[in-house]
Structures are given as C-alpha cells and as structure tokens.
Design an enzyme around this catalytic site. Structure first.
Site, PDB file in Angstrom:
ATOM      1  N   CYS A  13       0.809  -1.216   0.000  1.00 55.38           N
ATOM      2  CA  CYS A  13       0.000   0.000   0.000  1.00 55.38           C
ATOM      3  C   CYS A  13       0.844   1.268   0.000  1.00 55.38           C
ATOM      4  O   CYS A  13       0.301   2.379   0.007  1.00 55.38           O
ATOM      5  CB  CYS A  13      -0.944  -0.007   1.198  1.00 55.38           C
ATOM      6  SG  CYS A  13      -1.985  -1.489   1.267  1.00 55.38           S
TER       7      CYS A  13
ATOM      8  N   TYR B  33     -20.890  -6.043   0.520  1.00 54.91           N
ATOM      9  CA  TYR B  33     -21.145  -6.662  -0.785  1.00 54.91           C
ATOM     10  C   TYR B  33     -22.565  -7.215  -0.864  1.00 54.91           C
ATOM     11  O   TYR B  33     -23.017  -7.599  -1.942  1.00 54.91           O
ATOM     12  CB  TYR B  33     -20.116  -7.780  -1.039  1.00 54.91           C
ATOM     13  CG  TYR B  33     -18.697  -7.260  -0.959  1.00 54.91           C
ATOM     14  CD1 TYR B  33     -18.123  -6.597  -2.039  1.00 54.91           C
ATOM     15  CD2 TYR B  33     -17.947  -7.372   0.224  1.00 54.91           C
ATOM     16  CE1 TYR B  33     -16.835  -6.076  -1.955  1.00 54.91           C
ATOM     17  CE2 TYR B  33     -16.657  -6.859   0.315  1.00 54.91           C
ATOM     18  CZ  TYR B  33     -16.112  -6.212  -0.774  1.00 54.91           C
ATOM     19  OH  TYR B  33     -14.846  -5.692  -0.687  1.00 54.91           O
TER      20      TYR B  33
ATOM     21  N   LYS C 194      -7.979  -0.069  10.794  1.00 51.88           N
ATOM     22  CA  LYS C 194      -7.995  -1.144   9.800  1.00 51.88           C
ATOM     23  C   LYS C 194      -6.956  -2.185  10.221  1.00 51.88           C
ATOM     24  O   LYS C 194      -5.772  -1.862  10.374  1.00 51.88           O
ATOM     25  CB  LYS C 194      -7.665  -0.584   8.416  1.00 51.88           C
ATOM     26  CG  LYS C 194      -7.547  -1.680   7.355  1.00 51.88           C
ATOM     27  CD  LYS C 194      -7.396  -1.097   5.964  1.00 51.88           C
ATOM     28  CE  LYS C 194      -7.166  -2.195   4.947  1.00 51.88           C
ATOM     29  NZ  LYS C 194      -7.047  -1.671   3.577  1.00 51.88           N
TER      30      LYS C 194
ATOM     31  N   SER D 140     -14.684  -8.740   2.493  1.00 55.07           N
ATOM     32  CA  SER D 140     -14.843  -9.826   1.526  1.00 55.07           C
ATOM     33  C   SER D 140     -14.875 -11.216   2.170  1.00 55.07           C
ATOM     34  O   SER D 140     -15.672 -12.065   1.769  1.00 55.07           O
ATOM     35  CB  SER D 140     -13.714  -9.746   0.495  1.00 55.07           C
ATOM     36  OG  SER D 140     -12.450  -9.806   1.138  1.00 55.07           O
TER      37      SER D 140
ATOM     38  N   ARG E 254       1.069  -7.162   5.494  1.00 54.68           N
ATOM     39  CA  ARG E 254       0.773  -5.749   5.738  1.00 54.68           C
ATOM     40  C   ARG E 254       0.881  -5.377   7.223  1.00 54.68           C
ATOM     41  O   ARG E 254       0.356  -4.346   7.651  1.00 54.68           O
ATOM     42  CB  ARG E 254      -0.629  -5.415   5.232  1.00 54.68           C
ATOM     43  CG  ARG E 254      -0.894  -5.707   3.754  1.00 54.68           C
ATOM     44  CD  ARG E 254      -1.939  -4.769   3.201  1.00 54.68           C
ATOM     45  NE  ARG E 254      -2.585  -5.214   1.979  1.00 54.68           N
ATOM     46  CZ  ARG E 254      -2.010  -5.240   0.772  1.00 54.68           C
ATOM     47  NH1 ARG E 254      -0.749  -4.911   0.637  1.00 54.68           N
ATOM     48  NH2 ARG E 254      -2.707  -5.631  -0.287  1.00 54.68           N
TER      49      ARG E 254
ATOM     50  N   ARG F 128      -8.458  -9.518  -2.267  1.00 51.03           N
ATOM     51  CA  ARG F 128      -7.172  -9.440  -2.971  1.00 51.03           C
ATOM     52  C   ARG F 128      -7.216 -10.237  -4.272  1.00 51.03           C
ATOM     53  O   ARG F 128      -6.528  -9.897  -5.224  1.00 51.03           O
ATOM     54  CB  ARG F 128      -6.044  -9.872  -2.040  1.00 51.03           C
ATOM     55  CG  ARG F 128      -5.846  -8.843  -0.929  1.00 51.03           C
ATOM     56  CD  ARG F 128      -4.815  -9.256   0.094  1.00 51.03           C
ATOM     57  NE  ARG F 128      -4.869  -8.349   1.255  1.00 51.03           N
ATOM     58  CZ  ARG F 128      -4.214  -8.546   2.387  1.00 51.03           C
ATOM     59  NH1 ARG F 128      -3.431  -9.612   2.522  1.00 51.03           N
ATOM     60  NH2 ARG F 128      -4.331  -7.684   3.383  1.00 51.03           N
TER      61      ARG F 128
ATOM     62  N   LYS G 213     -12.621  -1.758  10.549  1.00 54.18           N
ATOM     63  CA  LYS G 213     -12.588  -2.766   9.491  1.00 54.18           C
ATOM     64  C   LYS G 213     -11.643  -3.896   9.881  1.00 54.18           C
ATOM     65  O   LYS G 213     -10.531  -3.596  10.281  1.00 54.18           O
ATOM     66  CB  LYS G 213     -12.109  -2.107   8.197  1.00 54.18           C
ATOM     67  CG  LYS G 213     -11.911  -3.075   7.058  1.00 54.18           C
ATOM     68  CD  LYS G 213     -11.275  -2.401   5.869  1.00 54.18           C
ATOM     69  CE  LYS G 213     -10.951  -3.475   4.830  1.00 54.18           C
ATOM     70  NZ  LYS G 213     -10.215  -2.964   3.706  1.00 54.18           N
TER      71      LYS G 213
HETATM   72  C1  PBG Z   1      -6.831  -1.756  -0.101  1.00 55.00           C
HETATM   73  C2  PBG Z   1      -8.068  -2.337   0.493  1.00 55.00           C
HETATM   74  C3  PBG Z   1      -8.268  -3.639   0.959  1.00 55.00           C
HETATM   75  C4  PBG Z   1      -9.604  -3.732   1.308  1.00 55.00           C
HETATM   76  C5  PBG Z   1     -10.171  -2.474   1.078  1.00 55.00           C
HETATM   77  N1  PBG Z   1      -9.199  -1.624   0.594  1.00 55.00           N
HETATM   78  C6  PBG Z   1      -7.384  -4.811   1.015  1.00 55.00           C
HETATM   79  C7  PBG Z   1      -6.177  -4.830   1.823  1.00 55.00           C
HETATM   80  O1  PBG Z   1      -5.928  -3.963   2.659  1.00 55.00           O
HETATM   81  O2  PBG Z   1      -5.396  -5.753   1.588  1.00 55.00           O
HETATM   82  C8  PBG Z   1     -10.285  -4.971   1.810  1.00 55.00           C
HETATM   83  C9  PBG Z   1     -11.741  -5.061   1.543  1.00 55.00           C
HETATM   84  C10 PBG Z   1     -12.340  -6.411   1.667  1.00 55.00           C
HETATM   85  O3  PBG Z   1     -11.705  -7.404   2.072  1.00 55.00           O
HETATM   86  O4  PBG Z   1     -13.521  -6.496   1.333  1.00 55.00           O
HETATM   87  N2  PBG Z   1      -5.912  -1.309   0.844  1.00 55.00           N
HETATM   88 ZN    ZN Z   2      -3.811  -0.978   0.013  1.00 50.13          ZN
END
Ligand code: PBG
Ligand code: ZN
Length: 320
Positions: free
Chosen positions: A126, A309, A191, A270, A213, A201, A244
């Site tokens: 990121c 979703y 997050k 997700s 991450r 992903r 989140k």
């Molecule tokens: C990008 C991002 C992610 C999600 C939202 N924005 C993935 C991540 O951080 O790897 C995840 C959303 C989801 O799992 O529905 N930084």
């Molecule tokens: Zn990202």
C-alpha cells in the site's frame, strides 16, 4: 414474573418496539472496475460479485441507481503496475475514468473513492517500497496526488485505506490547496491486518508479492490502539471514521460509538461475505436470515453506515 414475551407476541408489536433499524441508505456497495473492454468477470471467492470494464458498468449502476442504497465505493484494477503505483494518480487511470463515467451518467449516485496504492504497485504493497521496507513519509505525496485526482474526476468522498501515519492531515491539506474544501474524508481509521481480506485481494489483484501488511495495518489483538488511531485521524481532519473488518471487531465499533461523535462506518469485508456465501451454498445456513442478522448487529454495535457486498441483495427487504 416479568412478561418479556408480551412485547414479542406479534410481528406488529415486535416491529414497533424494535431498537435497531437497518435502512437502505445506510449501505454502501463496493464496485470493482477493471481496465479493458467488454469485461464482466466473476470473482471466484465472492459469488455474485464481478469485475466490470467501464463499457459494461451500466449493468451494475442501473441496479444501484434504482435501489435506494447510500452510495458506491469504487476500486480500480489497472492493466499496468509499477514500483510507485503511478496508475493510481494518473488522470487517465482506471479509477479516474470510472469516476468520471459514473459522475457524468449517474449524477445521483454518491461516489466514494478508495485511496490506496496496492492495486497499482508491482509489489502489491500500500506504500512505496525500498529495500523491502514500506516507507511511510515517501508514500504520503502519492496518496495525496491520488486523492486530488479522484476529487478532480468527481469523487464525492475520499477514503484512504492505506494505513500510513499522517495521511489524513496530508491528504486534507492537498485537497484544500486545490479548493476541494468540501470533499469529506472517510478514513479507514482502525484497519486491521486481517485474514478476512483474501477474497478482496483476488478481486482487486492486490495481494502483496512479499511479506504482509503487518507493519502498517493494525494487530488484531489491539483494541486500545484502535481508539488512538481513530482519535488521531479525527485530530488530523477526518470527517468520518471506520472500523474494518466488522464482525470480529464489533467490540471496537461499540467503543468507537461511545467515544467519538463522527459518523461511524464499518466495512463488512470480503472474507465475511465469502463465509456466508459458502455456507449458504452448502445449504448449511439461510443466507437471507444470516445477512440481516449480521448487518443489524453491526448497527446495534453502533455503526451508522455499512460497506457491504450484500447491499444490493438486501436492500429490497429494507426500509428507506
Ligand atoms: C486496499 C483495500 C483492501 C480492502 C479495502 N481496501 C485490502 C487490503 O488492505 O489488503 C479490503 C476489503 C475487503 O476485504 O472487502 N488497501
Ligand atoms: Zn492498500
């Protein structure tokens, strides 16, 4: 004897005394938009979710348009990735063109633009990478450029999901300097580094090519630290805050609700979606029931807004 059952005796009474209500306008629907033509690719691990090219976006936008839901969260999948994620802040990048398309053809739809580099970097992190390290301060100008270019394209809300320190202040300043003083920032404040993102992903083709991450997203063992992250984002100018993922983090949603006054968003991610879909497909749970129960729990915990979703599936069964 207390007669609790008195207020449960009919659907009319239950409806009257219900403490928590889920509204269509609480829900935000994520959309994946891919470079190319005539594309509607199913996301394997997220049944019912597709990646669309811009020329086929109408298929989903017409559904969103008539649905009454609160808005969409837009993610882009570029055809070109590089070290610094330049597709993320290219004025003709996939996100920028997609946002312009939606704004022009569906001006009533509220567009939230996810701001992060991971879909655009060759390494899938990121932020900017040097010698295997994800650099913080070097990433901030790129995030700011992305945010400004998306505001210029017509995004209504900017939502940074990268978890770099200091990004909210940096992005706020950049937006203000370009006269976007009225574009709100929805910060992915708390997050967590979560196993629940893996279907995303796949969908966004954004898995890191090395490591994980954990040096920027939070340790899921830490709740107090989540409150400090949120506090700092508010101090830096966030207009809305987020926790989140959602379901395994409802304790933090509740704490955030009690401590902060800002609109509070949860992201029903997700992996949470995939688990429900998989069990439902096996016939082991009733999807319709479980989804309303989960989403209502998020609101009961204190969320004002839910990114999910399931948004289009459930909205037909909800109030305004
Ligand atoms: C990008 C991002 C992610 C999600 C939202 N924005 C993935 C991540 O951080 O790897 C995840 C959303 C989801 O799992 O529905 N930084
Ligand atoms: Zn990202």
């Amino acid at each position: 004897m207390k007669r609790f059952r008195r207020l449960r005796s009919s659907e009319q009474i239950r409806r009257l005394v219900r403490e928590t209500r889920l509204n269509k306008s609480d829900l935000i629907y994520p959309i994946f938009i891919e470079e190319g033509e005539n594309i509607k690719t199913p996301v394997e691990s997220m049944p019912g979710i597709f990646r669309y090219s811009i020329d086929r976006l109408d298929e989903i936008l017409t559904q969103v348009n008539g649905s009454g839901i609160g808005g969409v969260l837009v993610f882009g999948i570029p055809d070109h990735k590089d070290e610094t994620g330049s597709g993320a802040y290219d004025e003709n990048g996939i996100m920028q063109r997609a946002v312009r398309y939606i704004k022009k053809n569906y001006p009533q739809i509220l567009i939230i633009a996810d701001v992060c580099l991971c879909e655009y970097t060759s390494h899938g992190h990121c932020g900017v990478v040097r010698n295997g390290e994800i650099l913080n301060d070097e990433t901030l100008p790129l995030l700011a450029k992305m945010a400004v270019s998306l505001a210029e394209s017509g995004a209504d809300i900017i939502a940074p999901s990268d978890m770099m320190d200091g990004r909210i202040a940096y992005i706020r300043k950049a937006l203000d300097e370009k006269n976007f003083v009225n574009i709100p920032i929805l910060s992915y404040s708390a997050k967590f580094a979560s196993g629940y993102y893996s279907p995303f992903r796949d969908a966004a083709d954004s898995a890191p090519s090395f490591g994980d991450r954990k040096t920027y997203q939070m340790d899921y063992a830490n709740g107090r630290e989540a409150m400090r992250e949120i506090e700092e984002d508010i101090a830096e100018g966030a207009d809305m805050i987020m926790v989140k993922p959602a379901l395994a983090y409802l304790d933090l949603v509740r704490q955030a609700r009690e401590r902060f006054e800002l609109p509070l968003v949860v992201y029903n991610v997700s992996g949470e979606y995939a688990m429900v879909k998989a069990a439902a497909k096996m016939g082991w749970i009733d999807e319709k029931k479980i989804v309303l129960e989960n989403l209502t729990a998020m609101k009961r915990a204190g969320a004002d807004i839910i990114i999910t979703y399931h948004a289009l599936d459930v909205c037909g069964r909800l109030d305004e």
